[in-house]
Scaffold this active site. Structure first.
Site, PDB file in Angstrom:
ATOM      1  CE  LYS A  14     -24.145  26.004 -87.692  1.00 11.23           C
ATOM      2  NZ  LYS A  14     -23.011  26.478 -87.085  1.00 11.23           N
ATOM      3  NE  ARG A  89     -23.391  20.978 -84.315  1.00  9.98           N
ATOM      4  CZ  ARG A  89     -24.385  21.989 -84.304  1.00  9.98           C
ATOM      5  NH1 ARG A  89     -25.400  21.985 -84.991  1.00  9.98           N
ATOM      6  NH2 ARG A  89     -24.107  22.923 -83.213  1.00  9.98           N
ATOM      7  NE  ARG A 128     -24.057  33.815 -81.313  1.00  5.75           N
ATOM      8  CZ  ARG A 128     -24.384  32.499 -81.628  1.00  5.75           C
ATOM      9  NH1 ARG A 128     -24.725  32.229 -82.818  1.00  5.75           N
ATOM     10  NH2 ARG A 128     -23.705  31.384 -80.901  1.00  5.75           N
ATOM     11  NE  ARG A 161     -26.524  30.259 -79.075  1.00  9.14           N
ATOM     12  CZ  ARG A 161     -26.235  29.379 -79.999  1.00  9.14           C
ATOM     13  NH1 ARG A 161     -26.921  30.005 -81.314  1.00  9.14           N
ATOM     14  NH2 ARG A 161     -25.495  28.511 -80.128  1.00  9.14           N
ATOM     15  NE  ARG A 172     -21.457  26.674 -79.030  1.00  5.72           N
ATOM     16  CZ  ARG A 172     -21.685  27.795 -79.192  1.00  5.72           C
ATOM     17  NH1 ARG A 172     -21.679  29.074 -78.637  1.00  5.72           N
ATOM     18  NH2 ARG A 172     -22.382  28.048 -80.491  1.00  5.72           N
TER      19      ARG A 172
END
Ligand code: AP5
Length: 231
Positions: A14, A89, A128, A161, A172
Site C-alpha cells: 500500500k 481497518r 523492508r 520500522r 500484526r
C-alpha cells in the site's frame, strides 16, 4: 469528489503504491499509519497512546483513529477526494467513513485490494527499509537502494520500522488479517471491490490499480493522466 480506499495486509504494498497513485490521479495520499508515526515522532498525546498499540501490532482504538482521520479529511487539500491508505481497518471504521462522506455529499468510489499471500508478507516486512527523511520504501531483495543504507531520492539514512521486528510482524498479521477480510467483504457486497494481484512486480501492480481506479476518478481530481502522463 473521488475517494479511493486502498486495502491490503501489512506488507502488501500500500505504502509503495499510494504515493504513485496520488501523483497519477492528482489526489492527496492520506495514510493513517503515517499520521500515527508523525504523532509518535512529535510526542503528542495521540502519539503516546497510539504507540502502545502499534508496537504490539494491534489496531489503535477507533476512538483515536477516527477523529484523526476525519480531521485530516477536513483539510482543504482533501476537498476533492483522497486516496485512503490503511483506513478503514474494520467494519466500524468502514461505516463511519461512509457516513462522514455522505454528509459531504460523497462516497467511496472504489476499494482497491492488493492481494499477497501471508508467507510473502513476512518476507517483505522483514526486508523492508524506510528512508528517515520522507518515508521512501525499499526492500533488501525486490527494491534495494543504489547505495546501501541511503535513500536514492533524498540521500537520507535508511532505517527499519519498529513494528517490522520479527515478533511484531507475526503479531500484526495475526491481529489484523481477519478484520481486513471483513472490510474486503464489506466493499465486495457493495460492488466496490477490485482485487489486484500484489505478487506481480510493483510497476505492474501500479498499472493494475490505475486501470481499476480510472472509472472512479471524477472531475474533481486533478489527474496527471489527464495531462498526458499515462505510462
Ligand atoms: P500502516 O502504516 O498502515 O502499516 P501496515 O498496514 O501494517 O502496512 P505496511 O506499511 O506495513 O505495509 P504496506 O502495505 O504499506 O507495504 P509497503 O508498500 O511498505 O499501520 C501501522 C500501524 O498503525 C498498524 O499496525 C496499526 O497499529 C496502526 N494503524 C494504522 N491505521 C489504522 C487504523 N485505520 N485503525 C487502527 N490502527 C491503525 O511494502 C512492504 C515491502 O514490500 C517493502 O519493502 C516494499 O519495497 C516491498 N514491495 C512492495 N511491493 C512489492 C512488489 N510488488 N513486489 C515485491 N516487493 C514489494
Amino acid at each position: 469528489m473521488t475517494f479511493l480506499v486502498l486495502l491490503g495486509a501489512p506488507g502488501a504494498g500500500k505504502g509503495t503504491q499510494a504515493p504513485i497513485l496520488a501523483d497519477r490521479l492528482g489526489l492527496p495520499h492520506v495514510a493513517t499509519g503515517d499520521l500515527f508515526r508523525l504523532a509518535v515522532h512529535e510526542g503528542s498525546a495521540v502519539g503516546l497512546e497510539a504507540r502502545r498499540y502499534m508496537e504490539r501490532g494491534q489496531l489503535v482504538p477507533d476512538s483515536i483513529t477516527v477523529k484523526m482521520l476525519l480531521d485530516r479529511l477536513a483539510q482543504p487539500d482533501a476537498g476533492g477526494g483522497a486516496i485512503l491508505d490503511g483506513f478503514p481497518r474494520n467494519l466500524a471504521q468502514a461505516d463511519i467513513l461512509a457516513t462522514a462522506l455522505a454528509e459531504r455529499g460523497s462516497a467511496v468510489g472504489v476499494a482497491l485490494e492488493i492481494e499477497v499471500p501471508e508467507a510473502e508478507l513476512v518476507r517483505r516486512l522483514s526486508g523492508r527499509w524506510i528512508c528517515q527523511a520522507n518515508g521512501h520504501v525499499y526492500n533488501e531483495s525486490s527494491h534495494p537502494p543504489r547505495v546501501a543504507g541511503l535513500c536514492d531520492l533524498d540521500g537520507s539514512t535508511l532505517i527499519q520500522r519498529e513494528d517490522d521486528r520479527r515478533e511484531t510482524v507475526a503479531a500484526r498479521l495475526a491481529a489484523q488479517l481477519s478484520a481486513l477480510r471483513e472490510v474486503v467483504g464489506y466493499y465486495r457486497e457493495r460492488g466496490l471491490l477490485r482485487t489486484i494481484d500484489g505478487l506481480r512486480p510493483a510497476a505492474e501492480v501500479t498499472e493494475g490499480l490505475l486501470a481499476a481506479a480510472r472509472g472512479a476518478v471524477g472531475p474533481g481530481a486533478r489527474s496527471s493522466e489527464a495531462k498526458g502522463r499515462v505510462g
